[in-house]
Design an enzyme around this catalytic site. Sequence first.
Site, PDB file in Angstrom:
ATOM      1  N   GLU A  82     -66.486   6.679 -15.188  1.00 57.77           N
ATOM      2  CA  GLU A  82     -66.495   7.380 -14.570  1.00 57.77           C
ATOM      3  C   GLU A  82     -68.224   7.315 -14.528  1.00 57.77           C
ATOM      4  O   GLU A  82     -69.292   6.829 -14.889  1.00 57.77           O
ATOM      5  CB  GLU A  82     -66.026   8.853 -15.142  1.00 57.77           C
ATOM      6  N   ASN A 142     -70.200  -2.876 -28.862  1.00 60.46           N
ATOM      7  CA  ASN A 142     -69.117  -2.450 -30.064  1.00 60.46           C
ATOM      8  C   ASN A 142     -68.641  -3.234 -30.673  1.00 60.46           C
ATOM      9  O   ASN A 142     -70.013  -4.374 -30.614  1.00 60.46           O
ATOM     10  CB  ASN A 142     -67.998  -3.567 -28.290  1.00 60.46           C
ATOM     11  N   VAL A 143     -68.378  -3.180 -32.120  1.00 63.65           N
ATOM     12  CA  VAL A 143     -67.930  -3.937 -33.294  1.00 63.65           C
ATOM     13  C   VAL A 143     -67.405  -4.649 -33.270  1.00 63.65           C
ATOM     14  O   VAL A 143     -66.928  -5.402 -33.838  1.00 63.65           O
ATOM     15  CB  VAL A 143     -68.333  -2.641 -34.123  1.00 63.65           C
ATOM     16  N   HIS A 175     -75.119  -2.905 -32.358  1.00 63.32           N
ATOM     17  CA  HIS A 175     -75.059  -1.604 -33.291  1.00 63.32           C
ATOM     18  C   HIS A 175     -74.176  -2.832 -34.321  1.00 63.32           C
ATOM     19  O   HIS A 175     -73.146  -1.726 -34.914  1.00 63.32           O
ATOM     20  CB  HIS A 175     -74.131  -0.737 -32.729  1.00 63.32           C
ATOM     21  N   THR A 182     -70.412   2.510 -20.819  1.00 64.97           N
ATOM     22  CA  THR A 182     -70.488   2.813 -21.537  1.00 64.97           C
ATOM     23  C   THR A 182     -71.462   4.411 -20.824  1.00 64.97           C
ATOM     24  O   THR A 182     -71.911   4.400 -19.897  1.00 64.97           O
ATOM     25  CB  THR A 182     -71.931   2.191 -22.024  1.00 64.97           C
ATOM     26  N   ARG A 224     -59.946   0.385 -38.693  1.00 62.87           N
ATOM     27  CA  ARG A 224     -60.805   0.548 -37.128  1.00 62.87           C
ATOM     28  C   ARG A 224     -60.851  -2.108 -37.859  1.00 62.87           C
ATOM     29  O   ARG A 224     -60.333  -2.357 -36.895  1.00 62.87           O
ATOM     30  CB  ARG A 224     -62.126   0.318 -36.542  1.00 62.87           C
ATOM     31  N   CYS A 239     -73.878  -6.579 -48.372  1.00 59.77           N
ATOM     32  CA  CYS A 239     -74.569  -6.406 -49.621  1.00 59.77           C
ATOM     33  C   CYS A 239     -75.192  -4.958 -49.498  1.00 59.77           C
ATOM     34  O   CYS A 239     -76.838  -5.661 -48.880  1.00 59.77           O
ATOM     35  CB  CYS A 239     -74.699  -7.008 -50.364  1.00 59.77           C
ATOM     36  N   ASN A 280     -68.142   1.880 -14.471  1.00 57.23           N
ATOM     37  CA  ASN A 280     -67.749   2.106 -15.625  1.00 57.23           C
ATOM     38  C   ASN A 280     -66.588   3.504 -15.721  1.00 57.23           C
ATOM     39  O   ASN A 280     -66.324   4.128 -13.710  1.00 57.23           O
ATOM     40  CB  ASN A 280     -69.259   3.323 -15.607  1.00 57.23           C
TER      41      ASN A 280
HETATM   42  C1  BV8 Z   1     -81.537   5.140 -33.552  1.00 63.06           C
HETATM   43  C2  BV8 Z   1     -71.748   1.842 -34.629  1.00 63.06           C
HETATM   44  C3  BV8 Z   1     -83.971   5.217 -34.642  1.00 63.06           C
HETATM   45  C4  BV8 Z   1     -70.658   2.429 -35.265  1.00 63.06           C
HETATM   46  C5  BV8 Z   1     -72.834   2.783 -33.015  1.00 63.06           C
HETATM   47  C6  BV8 Z   1     -79.824  13.393 -33.918  1.00 63.06           C
HETATM   48  C7  BV8 Z   1     -79.966  12.432 -35.273  1.00 63.06           C
HETATM   49  C8  BV8 Z   1     -79.554  11.469 -35.873  1.00 63.06           C
HETATM   50  C9  BV8 Z   1     -79.850  10.082 -34.851  1.00 63.06           C
HETATM   51  C10 BV8 Z   1     -80.000  11.176 -33.587  1.00 63.06           C
HETATM   52  C11 BV8 Z   1     -80.018  12.662 -33.146  1.00 63.06           C
HETATM   53  N1  BV8 Z   1     -80.385  12.356 -31.920  1.00 63.06           N
HETATM   54  C12 BV8 Z   1     -79.739  11.158 -30.979  1.00 63.06           C
HETATM   55  C13 BV8 Z   1     -80.460  10.134 -32.146  1.00 63.06           C
HETATM   56  C14 BV8 Z   1     -80.505   9.433 -31.591  1.00 63.06           C
HETATM   57  C15 BV8 Z   1     -78.993   8.418 -32.065  1.00 63.06           C
HETATM   58  C16 BV8 Z   1     -77.940   8.795 -31.224  1.00 63.06           C
HETATM   59  O1  BV8 Z   1     -78.640   8.314 -30.108  1.00 63.06           O
HETATM   60  N2  BV8 Z   1     -77.517   9.941 -31.070  1.00 63.06           N
HETATM   61  C17 BV8 Z   1     -76.239  10.659 -29.904  1.00 63.06           C
HETATM   62  C18 BV8 Z   1     -75.412  10.261 -30.703  1.00 63.06           C
HETATM   63  C19 BV8 Z   1     -77.383  11.507 -29.449  1.00 63.06           C
HETATM   64  N3  BV8 Z   1     -79.417   7.370 -32.129  1.00 63.06           N
HETATM   65  C20 BV8 Z   1     -79.090   6.376 -33.639  1.00 63.06           C
HETATM   66  O2  BV8 Z   1     -79.320   6.818 -34.458  1.00 63.06           O
HETATM   67  C21 BV8 Z   1     -79.409   4.558 -33.352  1.00 63.06           C
HETATM   68  N4  BV8 Z   1     -80.336   4.129 -34.423  1.00 63.06           N
HETATM   69  O3  BV8 Z   1     -81.868   5.910 -32.958  1.00 63.06           O
HETATM   70  O4  BV8 Z   1     -82.325   4.380 -35.061  1.00 63.06           O
HETATM   71  C22 BV8 Z   1     -84.739   4.284 -34.125  1.00 63.06           C
HETATM   72  C23 BV8 Z   1     -84.222   3.255 -32.807  1.00 63.06           C
HETATM   73  C24 BV8 Z   1     -85.067   2.503 -32.092  1.00 63.06           C
HETATM   74  C25 BV8 Z   1     -86.750   1.716 -32.844  1.00 63.06           C
HETATM   75  C26 BV8 Z   1     -86.609   3.010 -34.043  1.00 63.06           C
HETATM   76  C27 BV8 Z   1     -85.914   3.684 -34.621  1.00 63.06           C
HETATM   77  C28 BV8 Z   1     -78.246   4.187 -33.788  1.00 63.06           C
HETATM   78  C29 BV8 Z   1     -77.242   4.257 -33.011  1.00 63.06           C
HETATM   79  C30 BV8 Z   1     -75.977   3.590 -33.076  1.00 63.06           C
HETATM   80  C31 BV8 Z   1     -74.639   3.907 -33.767  1.00 63.06           C
HETATM   81  N5  BV8 Z   1     -73.596   2.893 -34.247  1.00 63.06           N
HETATM   82  N6  BV8 Z   1     -71.474   2.390 -33.251  1.00 63.06           N
HETATM   83  C32 BV8 Z   1     -68.960   2.098 -34.711  1.00 63.06           C
HETATM   84  O5  BV8 Z   1     -69.091   1.879 -34.011  1.00 63.06           O
HETATM   85  O6  BV8 Z   1     -68.571   2.499 -36.184  1.00 63.06           O
HETATM   86  S1  BV8 Z   1     -72.706   3.637 -31.438  1.00 63.06           S
HETATM   87  C33 BV8 Z   1     -71.044   3.768 -30.865  1.00 63.06           C
HETATM   88  O7  BV8 Z   1     -71.073   4.965 -30.289  1.00 63.06           O
HETATM   89  C34 BV8 Z   1     -70.684   2.472 -29.975  1.00 63.06           C
HETATM   90  O8  BV8 Z   1     -71.408   1.391 -30.589  1.00 63.06           O
HETATM   91  C35 BV8 Z   1     -71.456   2.912 -28.771  1.00 63.06           C
HETATM   92  O9  BV8 Z   1     -72.964   2.798 -28.669  1.00 63.06           O
HETATM   93  C36 BV8 Z   1     -71.475   4.612 -28.951  1.00 63.06           C
HETATM   94  C37 BV8 Z   1     -70.277   5.096 -27.857  1.00 63.06           C
HETATM   95  O10 BV8 Z   1     -70.570   4.460 -27.225  1.00 63.06           O
HETATM   96  P1  BV8 Z   1     -70.241   3.808 -25.803  1.00 63.06           P
HETATM   97  O11 BV8 Z   1     -70.013   2.942 -26.194  1.00 63.06           O
HETATM   98  O12 BV8 Z   1     -70.749   4.227 -24.283  1.00 63.06           O
HETATM   99  O13 BV8 Z   1     -68.859   4.751 -25.739  1.00 63.06           O
HETATM  100  P2  BV8 Z   1     -67.970   6.094 -25.060  1.00 63.06           P
HETATM  101  O14 BV8 Z   1     -66.898   6.342 -25.437  1.00 63.06           O
HETATM  102  O15 BV8 Z   1     -69.210   7.033 -25.622  1.00 63.06           O
HETATM  103  O16 BV8 Z   1     -67.680   5.855 -23.153  1.00 63.06           O
HETATM  104  C38 BV8 Z   1     -67.109   4.795 -22.846  1.00 63.06           C
HETATM  105  C39 BV8 Z   1     -67.362   4.782 -21.282  1.00 63.06           C
HETATM  106  O17 BV8 Z   1     -66.179   3.893 -20.687  1.00 63.06           O
HETATM  107  C40 BV8 Z   1     -67.094   6.082 -20.787  1.00 63.06           C
HETATM  108  O18 BV8 Z   1     -67.650   6.506 -20.061  1.00 63.06           O
HETATM  109  C41 BV8 Z   1     -66.058   5.735 -19.852  1.00 63.06           C
HETATM  110  O19 BV8 Z   1     -65.543   6.852 -19.152  1.00 63.06           O
HETATM  111  C42 BV8 Z   1     -65.892   3.968 -19.980  1.00 63.06           C
HETATM  112  N7  BV8 Z   1     -64.850   3.443 -19.926  1.00 63.06           N
HETATM  113  C43 BV8 Z   1     -63.797   4.388 -20.417  1.00 63.06           C
HETATM  114  N8  BV8 Z   1     -62.210   2.884 -19.736  1.00 63.06           N
HETATM  115  C44 BV8 Z   1     -63.232   2.094 -18.740  1.00 63.06           C
HETATM  116  C45 BV8 Z   1     -64.609   2.603 -18.595  1.00 63.06           C
HETATM  117  N9  BV8 Z   1     -65.372   1.887 -18.294  1.00 63.06           N
HETATM  118  C46 BV8 Z   1     -64.394   0.698 -17.628  1.00 63.06           C
HETATM  119  N10 BV8 Z   1     -63.956   0.938 -17.776  1.00 63.06           N
HETATM  120  C47 BV8 Z   1     -62.597   0.499 -18.308  1.00 63.06           C
HETATM  121  N11 BV8 Z   1     -61.323   0.399 -18.570  1.00 63.06           N
HETATM  122 ZN    ZN Z   2     -74.836  -8.589 -53.684  1.00 67.92          ZN
END
Ligand code: BV8
Ligand code: ZN
Length: 238
Positions: free
Chosen positions: A209, A95-96, A112, A182, A62, A120, A207
């Site tokens: 959808e 986004n990253v 994120h 999102t 990526r 490190c 968005n």
């Molecule tokens: C946290 C980096 C605690 C990685 C990302 C069970 C076990 C463990 C955790 C959990 C669990 N259940 C719930 C959780 C919490 C978990 C979570 O939410 N899981 C989900 C799957 C249920 N969250 C976490 O773990 C977070 N940390 O909770 O810590 C805490 C928190 C706060 C305070 C104290 C303690 C950490 C989450 C971060 C993970 N890392 N990214 C990498 O990139 O490799 S998340 C990653 O996925 C993205 O960064 C982004 O956030 C997410 C994807 O979402 P979107 O960006 O919305 O993308 P997606 O494809 O889903 O949607 C795209 C949208 O665009 C669609 O709707 C589409 O229709 C639309 N679209 C498409 N094209 C267009 C468009 N719109 C407009 N124009 C277009 N052209």
């Molecule tokens: Zn180091």
Amino acid sequence: MVSINSSSRVVILTGAGVSAESGVRTFRDNDGLWEDHRVEDVATPHAWVNDQRLVWRFYQERRRQLLSVDPNPGHLAIAKLEQYLGESFTLITQNVDDLHERGGSKNVIHMHGELAKLRCEMCNHVGVYQGQNHYDREFIPCSDCGHETLRPHIVWFGEIPFEMAKIQEAVSTCEVFISIGTSGHVYPAAGLIEIAKSNAARCIGVNLEPPLNARYFDEFFQGKAGEILPQLVQKWIS
Ligand code: BV8
Ligand code: ZN
């Protein structure tokens, strides 16, 4: 129609959809799979311990892709709004990729993390390691303490997002909250709109959808961010 003037306190939260028209695959594309792995299973500390080579390859692929994509009109429109609003504007992205910066945005909160950076785990050194010479390397040692490999400076599932205090502050005091590209799956990002709403902010969605948290929108523009945002921003700043 929400009106915005040059002193309006505006927060924008973007997700993968704002980079989709630049050719960056979203998480929901391909049913959220990468090489038959669920992203949620690769983007975790557990995967990094269990199969470091797989996770490293996932991110190097990526990171390499950043060389072949460019900002789209959606990124440019957001940068234009930042120029118009100045201090009263906050951009938070899930986004990253670095497309907001390359599209002209000056202050970007990457809650994120960032593909361009590596960290490190021993001495917390964080550096930018971009460029083909880095992308083909099997692991990169820490230039500060010599630890044998740096990790992606990315927030994995189960890890706490960056700059949450700054994000809470901006979202609790904004007058307009705009969620762009999102799906509203991932928390705490998907919960930010609820905080804005509870502080009487006007909430707007752009968005392809309706996302999962669409019920919070006062206004929703369905379609592509690259097409809708330039028109919206033009209307707001004229
Ligand atoms: C946290 C980096 C605690 C990685 C990302 C069970 C076990 C463990 C955790 C959990 C669990 N259940 C719930 C959780 C919490 C978990 C979570 O939410 N899981 C989900 C799957 C249920 N969250 C976490 O773990 C977070 N940390 O909770 O810590 C805490 C928190 C706060 C305070 C104290 C303690 C950490 C989450 C971060 C993970 N890392 N990214 C990498 O990139 O490799 S998340 C990653 O996925 C993205 O960064 C982004 O956030 C997410 C994807 O979402 P979107 O960006 O919305 O993308 P997606 O494809 O889903 O949607 C795209 C949208 O665009 C669609 O709707 C589409 O229709 C639309 N679209 C498409 N094209 C267009 C468009 N719109 C407009 N124009 C277009 N052209
Ligand atoms: Zn180091």
